[in-house]
Design a protein around this motif. Structure first.
Motif, mmCIF file in Angstrom:
data_model
loop_
_atom_site.group_PDB
_atom_site.id
_atom_site.type_symbol
_atom_site.label_atom_id
_atom_site.label_comp_id
_atom_site.label_asym_id
_atom_site.label_seq_id
_atom_site.Cartn_x
_atom_site.Cartn_y
_atom_site.Cartn_z
ATOM 1 N N LEU A 374 -4.059 3.602 -10.370
ATOM 2 C CA LEU A 374 -2.646 3.737 -10.002
ATOM 3 C C LEU A 374 -2.511 4.139 -8.527
ATOM 4 O O LEU A 374 -1.724 3.569 -7.775
ATOM 5 C CB LEU A 374 -1.978 4.785 -10.900
ATOM 6 N N PHE A 375 -3.324 5.107 -8.113
ATOM 7 C CA PHE A 375 -3.274 5.535 -6.714
ATOM 8 C C PHE A 375 -3.730 4.416 -5.781
ATOM 9 O O PHE A 375 -3.154 4.203 -4.713
ATOM 10 C CB PHE A 375 -4.135 6.785 -6.492
ATOM 11 N N TYR A 376 -4.745 3.697 -6.198
ATOM 12 C CA TYR A 376 -5.252 2.584 -5.377
ATOM 13 C C TYR A 376 -4.136 1.578 -5.106
ATOM 14 O O TYR A 376 -3.906 1.166 -3.970
ATOM 15 C CB TYR A 376 -6.414 1.926 -6.109
ATOM 16 N N LEU A 377 -3.416 1.207 -6.163
ATOM 17 C CA LEU A 377 -2.316 0.248 -6.011
ATOM 18 C C LEU A 377 -1.213 0.814 -5.125
ATOM 19 O O LEU A 377 -0.677 0.130 -4.257
ATOM 20 C CB LEU A 377 -1.743 -0.120 -7.383
ATOM 21 N N ARG A 378 -0.876 2.086 -5.340
ATOM 22 C CA ARG A 378 0.199 2.698 -4.551
ATOM 23 C C ARG A 378 -0.216 2.820 -3.092
ATOM 24 O O ARG A 378 0.600 2.644 -2.187
ATOM 25 C CB ARG A 378 0.562 4.070 -5.126
ATOM 26 N N SER A 379 -1.493 3.097 -2.861
ATOM 27 C CA SER A 379 -1.959 3.243 -1.481
ATOM 28 C C SER A 379 -1.890 1.918 -0.727
ATOM 29 O O SER A 379 -1.985 1.886 0.491
ATOM 30 C CB SER A 379 -3.396 3.769 -1.452
ATOM 31 N N ARG A 380 -1.728 0.819 -1.490
ATOM 32 C CA ARG A 380 -1.580 -0.485 -0.840
ATOM 33 C C ARG A 380 -0.115 -0.875 -0.713
ATOM 34 O O ARG A 380 0.207 -2.002 -0.334
ATOM 35 C CB ARG A 380 -2.341 -1.546 -1.637
ATOM 36 N N GLY A 381 0.768 0.029 -1.152
ATOM 37 C CA GLY A 381 2.190 -0.216 -0.959
ATOM 38 C C GLY A 381 2.951 -0.603 -2.210
ATOM 39 O O GLY A 381 4.156 -0.848 -2.161
#
Lengths: 425, 251
Positions: A374-381
């Motif tokens: 989830l964080f990985y996806l959010r860190s990409r915007g």
């Protein structure tokens, strides 16, 4: 003795006022005898421990409001199909296409005063075979009493899917549908099913897949919240036959979907898959029993559930490999994604193997959304809600991949996206 | 571009102070390297800047341009132009690499009030960028990082960076797990992105990456603080003498 008497009384009350329909009298009488021998299902039965059958046993259906799903286009609507519509469990000829499709003979169960030989041979037969070793009394009840349904004999390669559309209108509708489908050697057919059908539905589908024949089945059980359903698919596969079934279940107070599949001919392939999404008062039960009784057969069970707000998911899946069913390849996975701490997933995978040269695997997991992903996806915007929905769809992908037709798979995927958007937390 | 002032951070789950007053300013067009022994807080700094949960900022600030990073959601930081290349890129089964990249790019563009990129244009864009990083079409089709080798995962991070075109790029131990050839490839990918409007913060254990990505400034971090800053020579000094002298000097 006491318990048996209670069960007999309960069954007598349930059947009071019900009469066996005309046509196929012998099969119906036998089914009724089976039902009397079994009684109605009870909480103490091994295969009903996780799902309370009370509302399915009740003399009348608990009322359920029909859901207005007009905010979405009808599911499978864009797919070229032969449309057969049932309203509250009754065939609606006006809303349906003519029962004509090249390579396919279609008739109705109500028209069986003098049934064709194949119908007399199939009706109730696979259901009866499926009663052992596990009793399925509600299916026997269906064989005995179901008035409506379709009888489909496939003699060629059907050019488009037969689409059974189940409309729910009346709040108290209590529907029983029984379909029989026979695919002759080398033929193929896709059957689509969609809609909630009724406040309470009891449906049986018997499918005989002939040598080298291919049967695809994709169903979506509608969006009604209050409806209850018990469905059974009984299938028997001849050699080199293919059977693939996928079910999408979103919402619904109670769903019990049973699939009982017999791999009777060598090199047959059976896949059963399901994606279920529940938010709140939702109880979904997949009960699958696959029997390998021939050489080199392959079976796959792929069931995924997304649960939140105290929704409950149940999976009871069994692979039985009979003596001599060598080179069996059996696979079973059942997984639940619990979006909060209140939801429950109850799984009972079973393998019973009497052959020594087989490959069988099973896995069952339940867990939350992966925070790292989830964080990985959010860190990409990607915003949180979109990221979550992407991960939920990713979780369901393995089940959706069981649908061969890309347009149908895409339709299912868009329904899931719609559900996720509506049930965003 | 990036201004970090007196940043203090502790873990949420346990009472453990990780960062104890980090001061750092990275200007546009610059490449800064942070080196330091294990446990000095380098990765924590990168995670805190990117907005990962599990950390509590107890003091200090971090701004990107005029924007206060620490109050923003991770996705807002990304849209503002911050990018973290992960030390351990995450595998996401079921999400295609292309879907992931396109969703990310369009989400960022939407957040900035820019129109979405069409499927056709996006495909062209990604193919061109992927080619220079020697990422083949097969890798683009596969689920995000699933079944990728260590080198492929790191190249995939750089591909994302190239497609998303952030202005502040943080590379967290991008060289870890890479052989020399893979490291060169990754470094070339990074160097191709260097320009006057973009800044880099390169976190690494070893000097060797800095042979390929030439930093303007090298910082040494220990025990949650920057203890020394200098030119590229500082990295060589560490390579020859280790951290021990610098750390004891600072104490």
């Amino acid at each position: 003795m006491g318990l048996v008497q209670v069960r007999q009384d309960q069954l007598a009350a349930r059947l009071a006022g019900m009469t066996l329909p005309k046509g196929l009298e012998a099969a119906r009488a036998q089914a009724l005898a089976r039902l009397h021998a079994m009684g109605l299902p009870g909480k103490r039965d091994e295969y009903w421990r996780y799902t309370d059958p009370a509302s399915l046993n009740d003399n009348a259906a608990t009322s359920a409001v029909a859901f207005d799903a007009s905010d979405e286009t009808p599911i499978f609507g864009a797919i070229d199909q032969l449309k057969l519509v049932f309203v509250d469990g009754e065939f609606d000829a006006d809303a349906s296409d003519d029962l004509k499709l090249a390579g396919v003979e279609i008739s109705r169960l109500v028209e069986t005063a003098t049934p064709a030989t194949w119908i007399a041979e199939l009706f109730g037969t696979l259901e009866a075979r499926g009663q052992k070793p596990v009793a399925r009394p509600l299916a026997a009840m269906n064989t005995a009493f179901a008035c409506d349904g379709v009888l489909i004999r496939v003699t060629g390669k059907a050019t488009k899917p037969v689409s059974l559309i189940y409309v729910h209108k009346s709040e108290n509708s209590d529907a029983m549908l029984h379909h029989c489908i026979k695919l002759e050697t080398g033929t193929s057919l896709t059957v689509l099913e969609s809609g909630p059908a009724a406040a309470r539905l009891n449906k049986v589908m018997e499918v005989e897949v002939g040598v080298g024949a291919r049967f695809h089945h994709i169903r979506a059980q509608g969006r009604d919240h209050g409806r209850r359903a018990v469905t059974h698919i009984f299938a028997r596969l001849a050699s080199k036959a293919l059977f693939k079934s996928f079910t999408l279940t979103a919402n619904g107070m109670l769903t019990r979907n049973e699939a009982v599949i017999e791999l009777a001919g060598d090199d047959a392939v059976a896949h059963v898959a399901g994606a279920a999404m529940g938010d709140g008062a939702f109880h979904h039960d997949d009960t699958v029993f696959i029997t390998h009784d021939a050489l080199r057969c392959e079976s796959r069970q792929v069931f995924k559930k997304v649960l939140k707000n105290a929704a409950v998911g149940v999976f009871q899946g069994k692979i039985l490999v009979k003596p001599g069913a060598q080179k069996t390849d059996g696979y079973q996975i059942s997984q639940a994604l619990l979006l909060d701490g209140d939801s429950q997933f109850l799984a009972k995978p079973e393998l019973e193997i009497y052959a020594d040269d087989v490959k069988c695997s099973h896995g069952s997991t339940s867990g939350a959304i992966d925070d790292t992903a989830l964080f990985y996806l959010r860190s990409r915007g990607v915003p949180k809600a979109a990221a979550q929905s992407l991960l939920v769809l990713a979780f369901l992908t393995q089940a959706i991949e069981e649908i061969d037709d890309e347009a149908i798979a895409e339709d299912i995927r868009s329904r899931l996206e719609g559900w996720l958007a509506r049930h965003d937390r | 571009m990036l201004t970090i002032k007196n940043l203090h951070v502790r873990l949420e789950a346990e009472d453990k102070q990780i960062l104890r007053g980090v001061d750092l300013t990275v200007g546009a067009g610059e490449v800064h390297a942070i080196m330091g022994p294990n446990g000095s807080g380098k990765s924590t700094l990168s995670y805190v800047l990117a907005g990962r949960e599990g950390y509590i900022v107890t003091e200090g600030s971090a701004t990107l341009g005029e924007q206060d990073l620490l109050v923003m959601e991770p996705e807002a930081r990304a849209a503002a132009g911050l990018f973290l290349a992960f030390q351990y890129p995450v595998e996401i089964p079921g999400v295609g690499n292309m879907t992931f990249l396109r969703t990310a790019l369009n989400a960022q563009r939407k957040a900035r009030g820019e129109p979405e990129v069409s499927a056709g244009d996006f495909l062209k864009l990604v193919r061109a960028k992927a080619k220079t990083l020697q990422i083949d079409a097969e890798m683009l089709k596969r689920p995000v990082n699933v079944g990728f080798s260590g080198g492929e995962k790191k190249r995939n991070e750089i591909l994302q960076m190239a497609v998303l075109e952030p202005r502040m790029c943080i590379l967290d131990e991008t060289d870890s797990g890479l052989d020399v050839d893979a490291m060169k490839l990754v470094a070339e990918g990074v160097n191709a992105l260097r320009d006057a409007g973009r800044a880099f913060l390169v976190i690494t254990h070893y000097q060797r990456l800095l042979d390929h990505i030439k930093p303007d400034v090298v910082h040494i971090m220990a025990a949650g603080r920057i203890i020394k800053s200098g030119g590229p020579d500082l990295a060589l000094e560490v390579e020859n003498n280790g951290y021990a002298d610098l750390v004891s000097e600072a104490q």
